[in-house]
Design a protein around this motif. Structure first.
Motif, PDB file in Angstrom:
ATOM      1  N   VAL A  65       0.876  -1.136   0.075  1.00 20.11           N
ATOM      2  CA  VAL A  65      -0.123   0.128  -0.041  1.00 20.11           C
ATOM      3  C   VAL A  65       0.787   1.339  -0.046  1.00 20.11           C
ATOM      4  O   VAL A  65       1.855   1.262   0.989  1.00 20.11           O
ATOM      5  CB  VAL A  65      -0.942  -0.003   1.299  1.00 20.11           C
ATOM      6  N   THR A  66       0.511   2.207  -1.030  1.00 23.89           N
ATOM      7  CA  THR A  66       1.222   3.529  -0.885  1.00 23.89           C
ATOM      8  C   THR A  66       0.400   4.515  -0.506  1.00 23.89           C
ATOM      9  O   THR A  66      -0.872   4.436  -0.947  1.00 23.89           O
ATOM     10  CB  THR A  66       1.893   3.620  -2.186  1.00 23.89           C
ATOM     11  N   TYR A  67       0.692   5.246   0.091  1.00 20.83           N
ATOM     12  CA  TYR A  67      -0.107   6.442   0.960  1.00 20.83           C
ATOM     13  C   TYR A  67       0.711   7.610   0.968  1.00 20.83           C
ATOM     14  O   TYR A  67       1.871   7.702   1.163  1.00 20.83           O
ATOM     15  CB  TYR A  67      -0.614   5.826   2.218  1.00 20.83           C
ATOM     16  N   GLN A  68       0.068   8.651   1.313  1.00 19.65           N
ATOM     17  CA  GLN A  68       0.773  10.050   1.655  1.00 19.65           C
ATOM     18  C   GLN A  68      -0.194  10.761   2.693  1.00 19.65           C
ATOM     19  O   GLN A  68      -1.515  10.328   2.908  1.00 19.65           O
ATOM     20  CB  GLN A  68       0.738  11.078   0.484  1.00 19.65           C
ATOM     21  N   PHE A  69       0.490  11.424   3.569  1.00 18.19           N
ATOM     22  CA  PHE A  69      -0.126  12.379   4.579  1.00 18.19           C
ATOM     23  C   PHE A  69       0.558  13.539   4.505  1.00 18.19           C
ATOM     24  O   PHE A  69       1.724  13.634   4.503  1.00 18.19           O
ATOM     25  CB  PHE A  69      -0.046  11.385   6.020  1.00 18.19           C
ATOM     26  N   ARG A  70      -0.252  14.581   5.359  1.00 19.21           N
ATOM     27  CA  ARG A  70       0.477  15.805   5.790  1.00 19.21           C
ATOM     28  C   ARG A  70       0.684  15.974   7.346  1.00 19.21           C
ATOM     29  O   ARG A  70      -0.018  15.413   7.910  1.00 19.21           O
ATOM     30  CB  ARG A  70      -0.699  16.940   5.271  1.00 19.21           C
ATOM     31  N   PHE A  71       1.732  16.708   7.379  1.00 16.35           N
ATOM     32  CA  PHE A  71       2.116  16.759   8.672  1.00 16.35           C
ATOM     33  C   PHE A  71       2.921  18.040   8.919  1.00 16.35           C
ATOM     34  O   PHE A  71       3.332  18.735   7.993  1.00 16.35           O
ATOM     35  CB  PHE A  71       3.041  15.790   9.309  1.00 16.35           C
ATOM     36  N   ARG A  72       3.063  18.635  10.038  1.00 14.83           N
ATOM     37  CA  ARG A  72       3.617  19.893  10.429  1.00 14.83           C
ATOM     38  C   ARG A  72       4.931  19.691  10.742  1.00 14.83           C
ATOM     39  O   ARG A  72       5.247  19.184  11.649  1.00 14.83           O
ATOM     40  CB  ARG A  72       2.940  20.490  11.532  1.00 14.83           C
ATOM     41  N   ALA A  73       6.003  20.145   9.820  1.00 12.74           N
ATOM     42  CA  ALA A  73       7.476  19.704  10.102  1.00 12.74           C
ATOM     43  C   ALA A  73       7.630  21.027  11.058  1.00 12.74           C
ATOM     44  O   ALA A  73       7.455  22.179  10.765  1.00 12.74           O
ATOM     45  CB  ALA A  73       8.027  19.929   8.768  1.00 12.74           C
ATOM     46  N   PRO A  74       8.741  20.644  11.697  1.00 13.36           N
ATOM     47  CA  PRO A  74       9.349  21.795  12.677  1.00 13.36           C
ATOM     48  C   PRO A  74       9.878  23.012  11.732  1.00 13.36           C
ATOM     49  O   PRO A  74      10.672  22.795  10.876  1.00 13.36           O
ATOM     50  CB  PRO A  74      10.523  21.209  13.574  1.00 13.36           C
ATOM     51  N   LEU A  75       9.630  24.317  12.154  1.00 14.41           N
ATOM     52  CA  LEU A  75      10.275  25.350  11.530  1.00 14.41           C
ATOM     53  C   LEU A  75       9.612  25.505  10.070  1.00 14.41           C
ATOM     54  O   LEU A  75      10.270  26.318   9.236  1.00 14.41           O
ATOM     55  CB  LEU A  75      11.667  25.602  11.584  1.00 14.41           C
ATOM     56  N   ARG A  76       8.813  24.674   9.366  1.00 11.62           N
ATOM     57  CA  ARG A  76       8.204  24.927   8.151  1.00 11.62           C
ATOM     58  C   ARG A  76       6.683  24.682   8.408  1.00 11.62           C
ATOM     59  O   ARG A  76       6.099  24.543   9.400  1.00 11.62           O
ATOM     60  CB  ARG A  76       8.749  23.786   7.454  1.00 11.62           C
ATOM     61  N   ASP A  77       6.000  24.982   7.157  1.00 14.50           N
ATOM     62  CA  ASP A  77       4.669  24.809   7.168  1.00 14.50           C
ATOM     63  C   ASP A  77       4.356  23.282   6.858  1.00 14.50           C
ATOM     64  O   ASP A  77       5.311  22.495   7.035  1.00 14.50           O
ATOM     65  CB  ASP A  77       4.183  25.572   5.744  1.00 14.50           C
ATOM     66  N   ASP A  78       3.194  23.010   6.614  1.00 15.13           N
ATOM     67  CA  ASP A  78       2.717  21.625   6.217  1.00 15.13           C
ATOM     68  C   ASP A  78       3.761  21.074   5.076  1.00 15.13           C
ATOM     69  O   ASP A  78       3.874  21.572   4.187  1.00 15.13           O
ATOM     70  CB  ASP A  78       1.211  21.284   6.008  1.00 15.13           C
ATOM     71  N   GLU A  79       3.990  19.762   5.410  1.00 17.55           N
ATOM     72  CA  GLU A  79       4.710  18.875   4.231  1.00 17.55           C
ATOM     73  C   GLU A  79       4.010  17.682   4.166  1.00 17.55           C
ATOM     74  O   GLU A  79       2.937  17.245   4.953  1.00 17.55           O
ATOM     75  CB  GLU A  79       5.933  18.632   4.628  1.00 17.55           C
ATOM     76  N   THR A  80       4.137  16.981   2.945  1.00 16.59           N
ATOM     77  CA  THR A  80       3.480  15.773   2.482  1.00 16.59           C
ATOM     78  C   THR A  80       4.637  14.691   2.519  1.00 16.59           C
ATOM     79  O   THR A  80       5.602  14.969   1.789  1.00 16.59           O
ATOM     80  CB  THR A  80       2.761  16.084   1.180  1.00 16.59           C
ATOM     81  N   LEU A  81       4.346  13.886   2.719  1.00 18.73           N
ATOM     82  CA  LEU A  81       5.149  12.561   2.745  1.00 18.73           C
ATOM     83  C   LEU A  81       4.532  11.499   2.224  1.00 18.73           C
ATOM     84  O   LEU A  81       3.366  11.193   2.530  1.00 18.73           O
ATOM     85  CB  LEU A  81       5.617  12.238   4.362  1.00 18.73           C
ATOM     86  N   GLN A  82       5.070  10.756   1.233  1.00 16.89           N
ATOM     87  CA  GLN A  82       4.733   9.510   0.632  1.00 16.89           C
ATOM     88  C   GLN A  82       5.380   8.359   1.195  1.00 16.89           C
ATOM     89  O   GLN A  82       6.676   8.144   1.097  1.00 16.89           O
ATOM     90  CB  GLN A  82       4.908   9.593  -0.769  1.00 16.89           C
ATOM     91  N   ARG A  83       4.854   7.465   1.526  1.00 17.26           N
ATOM     92  CA  ARG A  83       5.391   5.990   2.081  1.00 17.26           C
ATOM     93  C   ARG A  83       4.653   4.879   1.574  1.00 17.26           C
ATOM     94  O   ARG A  83       3.513   5.094   1.087  1.00 17.26           O
ATOM     95  CB  ARG A  83       5.274   5.963   3.650  1.00 17.26           C
ATOM     96  N   SER A  84       5.303   3.706   1.615  1.00 14.81           N
ATOM     97  CA  SER A  84       4.840   2.465   1.171  1.00 14.81           C
ATOM     98  C   SER A  84       4.846   1.609   2.409  1.00 14.81           C
ATOM     99  O   SER A  84       5.945   1.648   3.211  1.00 14.81           O
ATOM    100  CB  SER A  84       5.445   1.894   0.017  1.00 14.81           C
ATOM    101  N   ALA A  85       4.046   0.446   2.528  1.00 17.82           N
ATOM    102  CA  ALA A  85       3.940  -0.232   3.441  1.00 17.82           C
ATOM    103  C   ALA A  85       3.444  -1.770   3.222  1.00 17.82           C
ATOM    104  O   ALA A  85       2.752  -1.898   2.065  1.00 17.82           O
ATOM    105  CB  ALA A  85       3.427  -0.011   4.817  1.00 17.82           C
ATOM    106  N   VAL A  86       3.618  -2.956   3.845  1.00 16.57           N
ATOM    107  CA  VAL A  86       2.970  -3.929   3.583  1.00 16.57           C
ATOM    108  C   VAL A  86       1.968  -4.302   4.855  1.00 16.57           C
ATOM    109  O   VAL A  86       2.240  -4.274   5.673  1.00 16.57           O
ATOM    110  CB  VAL A  86       4.151  -5.146   3.650  1.00 16.57           C
TER     111      VAL A  86
END
Length: 163
Positions: A65-86
């Motif tokens: 499964v490949t997914y992405q999610f948004r999170f608040r990074a320190p000292l920055r605005d929201d970022e989007t991270l894409q990951r895969s898992a089983v």
């Protein structure tokens, strides 16, 4: 809890063969499989595809499964991270069949019986967008619970009393 009671309880559990200390073959396979990391590649996708290949070779139902999610990074605005898992199925315990493993976790993580988006949201702790479950396999669905059919007993009719 006092030490003597804890030691006695631990000894009793070990001697009686408590299921708590036994691991399933699927768990052992996932934990002990070493996946080589290829430099200059998507590490999470590479790990997930290779782990799925290993599980498939042992006949363990799984899906990348490949997914992405948004999170608040320190000292920055929201970022989007894409990951895969089983996401894989461990049939040892019918109540808890779904587990997730990615390259960052040391141990598989239990998932609730739900759709894939809910399972990944449970693991990540953020709202997620599912980008690409593999299309060549059947969709992983939670197991259906078969309800027992009970014979309906005829109910006695109660007449209302007239006043």
């Amino acid at each position: 809890m006092s030490k003597p009671i804890f030691i006695a309880l631990s000894a009793c559990l070990c001697l009686t063969g408590c299921q708590l200390f036994q691991k399933s073959p699927a768990w052992e396979k996932v934990v002990h499989t070493r996946i080589p990391i290829t430099p200059n590649a998507d590490v999470s996708m590479n790990y997930a595809q290779n782990l799925r290949r290993e599980l498939h070779a042992d006949g363990i139902e799984s899906k990348v499964v490949t997914y992405q999610f948004r999170f608040r990074a320190p000292l920055r605005d929201d970022e989007t991270l894409q990951r895969s898992a089983v996401i894989y199925r461990d049939n040892t315990n019918a109540k808890y069949p779904w587990w997730l493993k990615d390259e960052t976790s040391n141990r598989p993580v239990w998932l609730p019986n739900a759709d894939i988006a809910t399972q990944v949201r449970f693991y990540i702790g953020h709202d997620v967008e599912i980008l690409s479950p593999e299309r060549d396999d059947k969709e992983i669905l939670p197991p259906r619970h078969h309800q027992k059919k009970h014979a309906v007993s005829p109910k006695k009719k109660h007449r209302k009393k007239k006043r």
